[in-house]
Scaffold this active site. Structure first.
Site, PDB file in Angstrom:
ATOM      1  N   TYR A  29     -15.119  26.422  -5.004  1.00 50.95           N
ATOM      2  CA  TYR A  29     -16.325  25.737  -4.540  1.00 50.95           C
ATOM      3  C   TYR A  29     -16.757  24.697  -5.570  1.00 50.95           C
ATOM      4  O   TYR A  29     -17.522  24.962  -6.489  1.00 50.95           O
ATOM      5  CB  TYR A  29     -17.460  26.728  -4.292  1.00 50.95           C
ATOM      6  CG  TYR A  29     -17.138  27.831  -3.303  1.00 50.95           C
ATOM      7  CD1 TYR A  29     -16.197  27.646  -2.289  1.00 50.95           C
ATOM      8  CD2 TYR A  29     -17.775  29.065  -3.387  1.00 50.95           C
ATOM      9  CE1 TYR A  29     -15.898  28.652  -1.386  1.00 50.95           C
ATOM     10  CE2 TYR A  29     -17.481  30.079  -2.486  1.00 50.95           C
ATOM     11  CZ  TYR A  29     -16.542  29.875  -1.499  1.00 50.95           C
ATOM     12  OH  TYR A  29     -16.250  30.885  -0.615  1.00 50.95           O
ATOM     13  N   HIS A  44      -8.585  35.158  -3.144  1.00 47.20           N
ATOM     14  CA  HIS A  44      -9.121  34.151  -2.235  1.00 47.20           C
ATOM     15  C   HIS A  44      -8.077  33.669  -1.219  1.00 47.20           C
ATOM     16  O   HIS A  44      -7.027  33.157  -1.596  1.00 47.20           O
ATOM     17  CB  HIS A  44      -9.600  32.957  -3.068  1.00 47.20           C
ATOM     18  CG  HIS A  44     -10.604  32.084  -2.404  1.00 47.20           C
ATOM     19  ND1 HIS A  44     -11.312  31.110  -3.080  1.00 47.20           N
ATOM     20  CD2 HIS A  44     -11.049  32.031  -1.122  1.00 47.20           C
ATOM     21  CE1 HIS A  44     -12.132  30.496  -2.249  1.00 47.20           C
ATOM     22  NE2 HIS A  44     -11.976  31.032  -1.055  1.00 47.20           N
TER      23      HIS A  44
END
Length: 329
Positions: free
Chosen positions: A57, A124
Site C-alpha cells: 500500500y 499477501h
C-alpha cells in the site's frame, strides 16, 4: 460502542469494523494526513481496535503513516496486521515469496510501523506465487520462524480467489490463524458465504475486506486500475445511481451488509477522516430502515443477480504472468 468478535483460536477480540490501510497508501487518491491521524485516534476512542496494512500500500507509505499515527498510543489499545509477498509497482519486483525476502521485508515493515512486532503477519495474495507449493513449503515456514523470533504473534494468508486460500489452509503444515478475503462478501458478490462452512470446519477465522468492492459501490466511482469487467462496472454504477435517486446511501447499505455475518470476525474499511469513521460505525450499529432494506433488495435483484459473472477471478493472475514474461525477453 461497536461490538467485538474473537479471532478464532487467538487471544484477540476484534471490533467487527476494522480500519483498512490501503487508503493510507494513496491507493484511492491523495488524503489529508492530519485528518487521517485524527481519524485513527478517533476510531480507537470509538472502539475500533484492528488496523490492517501492507508494504504494497504505497510501497511503505501506509505502514509509515500508521507508525506515526499510532505512536504514543498504548499498545494494548489496538491490534495491527501487515503483509509479506507483494511489494513494488514494477512487474519484475512486484511479488517475492522467498524466505529471504519475507524476512527482510518484515524487518523493514516493523521499522515503518515503529513497532517490535505485529499481531498478525499475512502472506499477501497467495494466488500470485509461482505455485502454492512455494507458499506451503517455503513462505509459511519462513513466517513461522519470524513468529518464533517474536516478530509476529499470529499467521494469516490473503487473496482474492477463494480456491487458493482453501488449498493453502487444507495443505499447510504451519498453523493458519486467519484468512483475509476481499470483495467477496459484498452486495454485488457474496460468494464468500459459500465457504463459511469450510473455514469453520478448519478452525480458521475469516477477516473480510472492502465491502464497497474497491470502489465499485461508491459514488466517487472506481479507479482506472480496477480489474472488474466493463459489464460489472456498468451494473454497479447503475446501482449507485439508483440508490442516489432514492435518497439512500449505498455505502451504508454495503457496510451494513458485510459486517452483519457472525461467521466473519471483522470487516476492513478505509477511513481517512472522522466523518467516515462515524458513518461506518453508524452503518454497523444502526439497523437499516424499511426503505433502505427495500432499496438494497432491489439493487441486488435488478443489477447484480442478472450478471453472468459477478467476480474477476482469472483476470489478474494470467495478466501478471504475461507481463512478467514480456520483461524477461
Amino acid at each position: 460502542m461497536i461490538h467485538c468478535r474473537r479471532l478464532g483460536r487467538t487471544d484477540m477480540t476484534l471490533s467487527v469494523l476494522g480500519m483498512g490501510g490501503s487508503g493510507f497508501g494513496n491507493v484511492y487518491g491523495k488524503y489529508n494526513e492530519q485528518d487521517s491521524v485524527a481519524a485513527v485516534h478517533y476510531a480507537i476512542d470509538r472502539g475500533i481496535n484492528y488496523f490492517d496494512t501492507a508494504y504494497w500500500y504505497g510501497q511503505g507509505t501506509s505502514e509509515t503513516f500508521l507508525g506515526k499515527a499510532l505512536k504514543g498510543i498504548a499498545r494494548n489499545r489496538y491490534y495491527i496486521a501487515t503483509k509479506v509477498g507483494r511489494y513494488e509497482v514494477d512487474i519484475p519486483n512486484m511479488f517475492d515469496f522467498t524466505a529471504e525476502k519475507v524476512t527482510r521485508s518484515v524487518e523493514k515493515s516493523l521499522q515503518h510501523l515503529q513497532l517490535d512486532y505485529v499481531d498478525v503477519l499475512q502472506v499477501h495474495d497467495v494466488e500470485f506465487a509461482p505455485s502454492l507449493d512455494m507458499i506451503i513449503n517455503e513462505t509459511l515456514p519462513a513466517v513461522e520462524k519470524l513468529k518464533k523470533r517474536g516478530l509476529c504473534r499470529y499467521i494469516g494468508i490473503t487473496g482474492y480467489p477463494l480456491g487458493p486460500l482453501k488449498e493453502v489452509v487444507e495443505r499447510s503444515h504451519v498453523q493458519i490463524d486467519s484468512i483475509l478475503s476481499y470483495c467477496r462478501l459484498t452486495l454485488n458478490d457474496s460468494s464468500l458465504r459459500n465457504e463459511f462452512a469450510f473455514f469453520e470446519s478448519k478452525g480458521v477465522p475469516i477477516i473480510n475486506a472492502s465491502p464497497v468492492s474497491m470502489g465499485l459501490l461508491a459514488p466517487a466511482g472506481v479507479q482506472s486500475w480496477h480489474p472488474a469487467s466493463d459489464t460489472i462496472k456498468k451494473a454497479c454504477a447503475e446501482s449507485v445511481k439508483y440508490c442516489a435517486s432514492q435518497g439512500v446511501d449505498i455505502i451504508r447499505l454495503a457496510v451494513n451488509y458485510s459486517c452483519n455475518f457472525d461467521e466473519v470476525t471483522t470487516t476492513l474499511v478505509s477511513m481517512n477522516d472522522k466523518g467516515m469513521v462515524d458513518a461506518n460505525i453508524d452503518a454497523v450499529c444502526r439497523p437499516l430502515t424499511a426503505k433502505e432494506l427495500e432499496v438494497r433488495d432491489y439493487i441486488v435483484k435488478h443489477y447484480y443477480e442478472p450478471l453472468e459473472t459477478q467476480d474477476w477471478e482469472g483476470v489478474e493472475v494470467p495478466q501478471y504472468w504475461a507481463e512478467l514474461a514480456k520483461t524477461a525477453k
